[in-house]
Each structure stands twice: as structure tokens, then as C-alpha cells.
Design a protein around this motif. Sequence first.
Motif, mmCIF file in Angstrom:
data_model
loop_
_atom_site.group_PDB
_atom_site.id
_atom_site.type_symbol
_atom_site.label_atom_id
_atom_site.label_comp_id
_atom_site.label_asym_id
_atom_site.label_seq_id
_atom_site.Cartn_x
_atom_site.Cartn_y
_atom_site.Cartn_z
ATOM 1 N N ALA A 30 -7.964 5.324 1.630
ATOM 2 C CA ALA A 30 -7.034 6.313 2.183
ATOM 3 C C ALA A 30 -6.094 6.833 1.103
ATOM 4 C CB ALA A 30 -6.249 5.709 3.343
ATOM 5 N N ALA A 31 -5.657 5.947 0.219
ATOM 6 C CA ALA A 31 -4.775 6.360 -0.875
ATOM 7 C C ALA A 31 -5.524 7.253 -1.863
ATOM 8 C CB ALA A 31 -4.209 5.133 -1.583
ATOM 9 N N ILE A 32 -6.737 6.850 -2.226
ATOM 10 C CA ILE A 32 -7.532 7.626 -3.191
ATOM 11 C C ILE A 32 -7.912 8.984 -2.612
ATOM 12 C CG2 ILE A 32 -9.762 7.688 -4.410
ATOM 13 C CD1 ILE A 32 -9.372 4.629 -4.841
ATOM 14 N N ALA A 33 -8.065 9.079 -1.293
ATOM 15 C CA ALA A 33 -8.387 10.361 -0.661
ATOM 16 C C ALA A 33 -7.291 11.397 -0.930
ATOM 17 C CB ALA A 33 -8.589 10.180 0.837
ATOM 18 N N LYS A 34 -6.056 10.944 -1.125
ATOM 19 C CA LYS A 34 -4.957 11.853 -1.441
ATOM 20 C C LYS A 34 -5.035 12.342 -2.891
ATOM 21 C CE LYS A 34 -1.805 12.332 1.400
ATOM 22 N NZ LYS A 34 -1.656 13.511 2.255
ATOM 23 N N HIS A 35 -5.674 11.564 -3.747
ATOM 24 C CA HIS A 35 -5.789 11.890 -5.176
ATOM 25 C C HIS A 35 -7.216 11.565 -5.627
ATOM 26 C CE1 HIS A 35 -1.484 12.522 -5.408
ATOM 27 N NE2 HIS A 35 -1.361 11.438 -4.647
ATOM 28 N N PRO A 36 -8.179 12.424 -5.277
ATOM 29 C CA PRO A 36 -9.583 12.150 -5.596
ATOM 30 C C PRO A 36 -9.793 11.869 -7.082
ATOM 31 C CG PRO A 36 -9.411 14.014 -4.103
ATOM 32 C CD PRO A 36 -8.005 13.677 -4.539
ATOM 33 N N GLY A 37 -10.596 10.858 -7.339
ATOM 34 C CA GLY A 37 -10.908 10.485 -8.714
ATOM 35 C C GLY A 37 -9.928 9.496 -9.310
ATOM 36 N N ALA A 38 -8.841 9.209 -8.586
ATOM 37 C CA ALA A 38 -7.840 8.271 -9.095
ATOM 38 C C ALA A 38 -8.362 6.842 -8.996
ATOM 39 C CB ALA A 38 -6.546 8.411 -8.299
ATOM 40 N N THR A 39 -7.736 5.969 -9.764
ATOM 41 C CA THR A 39 -8.075 4.554 -9.707
ATOM 42 C C THR A 39 -6.826 3.771 -9.309
ATOM 43 O OG1 THR A 39 -7.626 4.301 -12.068
ATOM 44 C CG2 THR A 39 -9.910 4.676 -11.433
ATOM 45 N N VAL A 40 -7.050 2.680 -8.588
ATOM 46 C CA VAL A 40 -5.957 1.821 -8.143
ATOM 47 C C VAL A 40 -5.543 0.935 -9.306
ATOM 48 C CG1 VAL A 40 -5.314 -0.020 -6.556
ATOM 49 C CG2 VAL A 40 -6.777 1.853 -5.755
ATOM 50 N N SER A 41 -4.252 0.957 -9.641
ATOM 51 C CA SER A 41 -3.779 0.101 -10.725
ATOM 52 C C SER A 41 -2.999 -1.106 -10.207
ATOM 53 C CB SER A 41 -2.933 0.901 -11.720
ATOM 54 O OG SER A 41 -1.848 1.530 -11.078
ATOM 55 N N GLU A 42 -2.409 -0.992 -9.009
ATOM 56 C CA GLU A 42 -1.656 -2.120 -8.462
ATOM 57 C C GLU A 42 -1.488 -1.931 -6.962
ATOM 58 O OE1 GLU A 42 2.770 -3.975 -9.073
ATOM 59 O OE2 GLU A 42 1.770 -3.149 -10.834
ATOM 60 N N THR A 43 -1.487 -3.033 -6.225
ATOM 61 C CA THR A 43 -1.255 -2.982 -4.781
ATOM 62 C C THR A 43 -0.308 -4.114 -4.380
ATOM 63 O OG1 THR A 43 -3.111 -4.422 -4.209
ATOM 64 C CG2 THR A 43 -3.564 -2.054 -4.312
ATOM 65 N N GLU A 44 0.350 -3.908 -3.242
ATOM 66 C CA GLU A 44 1.267 -4.917 -2.732
ATOM 67 C C GLU A 44 1.405 -4.708 -1.227
ATOM 68 O OE1 GLU A 44 5.911 -5.245 -3.402
ATOM 69 O OE2 GLU A 44 4.795 -5.758 -5.217
ATOM 70 N N LEU A 45 1.465 -5.790 -0.492
ATOM 71 C CA LEU A 45 1.681 -5.724 0.950
ATOM 72 C C LEU A 45 3.048 -6.308 1.245
ATOM 73 C CD1 LEU A 45 0.457 -5.047 3.759
ATOM 74 C CD2 LEU A 45 -0.376 -7.403 3.831
ATOM 75 N N GLU A 46 3.868 -5.545 1.993
ATOM 76 C CA GLU A 46 5.204 -5.990 2.359
ATOM 77 C C GLU A 46 5.382 -5.897 3.865
ATOM 78 O OE1 GLU A 46 8.165 -3.578 0.469
ATOM 79 O OE2 GLU A 46 8.058 -4.717 -1.396
ATOM 80 N N GLU A 47 6.283 -6.699 4.356
ATOM 81 C CA GLU A 47 6.738 -6.544 5.735
ATOM 82 C C GLU A 47 8.136 -5.957 5.650
ATOM 83 O OE1 GLU A 47 7.321 -9.011 9.881
ATOM 84 O OE2 GLU A 47 7.175 -10.111 8.006
ATOM 85 N N GLU A 48 8.322 -4.815 6.294
ATOM 86 C CA GLU A 48 9.586 -4.099 6.213
ATOM 87 C C GLU A 48 10.001 -3.691 7.618
ATOM 88 O OE1 GLU A 48 10.670 0.036 4.095
ATOM 89 O OE2 GLU A 48 9.648 -1.406 2.807
ATOM 90 N N TYR A 49 11.108 -4.245 8.085
ATOM 91 C CA TYR A 49 11.605 -3.950 9.438
ATOM 92 C C TYR A 49 10.524 -4.162 10.499
ATOM 93 C CZ TYR A 49 15.498 -1.915 6.898
ATOM 94 O OH TYR A 49 16.567 -1.716 6.050
ATOM 95 N N GLY A 50 9.756 -5.244 10.363
ATOM 96 C CA GLY A 50 8.733 -5.563 11.347
ATOM 97 C C GLY A 50 7.452 -4.763 11.223
ATOM 98 N N ARG A 51 7.333 -3.950 10.191
ATOM 99 C CA ARG A 51 6.149 -3.106 9.969
ATOM 100 C C ARG A 51 5.520 -3.520 8.651
ATOM 101 N NH1 ARG A 51 6.754 3.483 9.723
ATOM 102 N NH2 ARG A 51 4.621 3.966 10.262
ATOM 103 N N TYR A 52 4.190 -3.524 8.605
ATOM 104 C CA TYR A 52 3.493 -3.880 7.368
ATOM 105 C C TYR A 52 3.237 -2.623 6.555
ATOM 106 C CZ TYR A 52 2.967 -8.413 9.509
ATOM 107 O OH TYR A 52 3.240 -9.622 10.089
ATOM 108 N N ILE A 53 3.705 -2.644 5.311
ATOM 109 C CA ILE A 53 3.604 -1.503 4.405
ATOM 110 C C ILE A 53 2.732 -1.905 3.216
ATOM 111 C CG2 ILE A 53 4.869 0.125 2.942
ATOM 112 C CD1 ILE A 53 5.518 0.415 5.927
ATOM 113 N N TYR A 54 1.710 -1.098 2.962
ATOM 114 C CA TYR A 54 0.806 -1.334 1.830
ATOM 115 C C TYR A 54 1.203 -0.354 0.734
ATOM 116 C CZ TYR A 54 -3.681 -2.254 -0.525
ATOM 117 O OH TYR A 54 -4.660 -2.622 -1.403
ATOM 118 N N GLN A 55 1.637 -0.871 -0.403
ATOM 119 C CA GLN A 55 2.050 -0.038 -1.524
ATOM 120 C C GLN A 55 0.929 -0.003 -2.554
ATOM 121 O OE1 GLN A 55 5.740 -1.883 -2.765
ATOM 122 N NE2 GLN A 55 6.884 -0.761 -1.209
ATOM 123 N N VAL A 56 0.631 1.204 -3.014
ATOM 124 C CA VAL A 56 -0.471 1.407 -3.957
ATOM 125 C C VAL A 56 0.020 2.244 -5.135
ATOM 126 C CG1 VAL A 56 -2.826 2.262 -4.238
ATOM 127 C CG2 VAL A 56 -2.068 1.478 -1.999
#
Length: 84
Positions: A30-56
Motif C-alpha cells: 500500500a505504501a509503495i503504491a503511493k510511490h511506484p518503484g520505491a523501496t522500503v528502507s525502514e518500518t515500525e509498528l506503533e500503538e497510538e491512542y488505541g490505534r495501530y500505526i504502521y510507519q514506513v
Amino acid sequence: MAQARDLGPDEALKLRDAGTVQSFEKLNAAAIAKHPGATVSETELEEEYGRYIYQVELRDPQGQQWDLELDAATAEVLKDHQDN
């Protein structure tokens, strides 16, 4: 001050296996779809105010760095900005 906590790999996998968050492959896609051809360099999963946020962090083919935040349950892109 934001109430956020980083989730470790074991906890992240349990959430994925329970169906609480999307698979990491789907979230990365889903993240790469916003920037076709990009590569993932780092990811992190957080819980923020009861919601799970995936940072890429992505690097596009032109070498630009992008920071995205996705709702880990739905894969909806919440933030998408260029990192300087």
C-alpha cells in the motif's frame, strides 16, 4: 505529548496472526503504491491512542526519501510526506 509506544517484533506478529493488523507485505504494498518503484528502507509498528500505526520509510527511484503512516488495520494511508 503523543501517547505512542513502539511494538516489538513478537507483539507485531501476534497482532498480524490474530487479524488485528494487515500483513506487513500488504502494508508495504500500500505504501509503495503511493510511490511506484520505491523501496522500503525502514518500518515500525506503533500503538497510538488505541490505534495501530504502521510507519514506513521509502526511497523512490530518484533517491527521494518518503515517510508514510498507515492505519495498520485497514492499510489506509494517513500521512505521506517527503523527508528532507
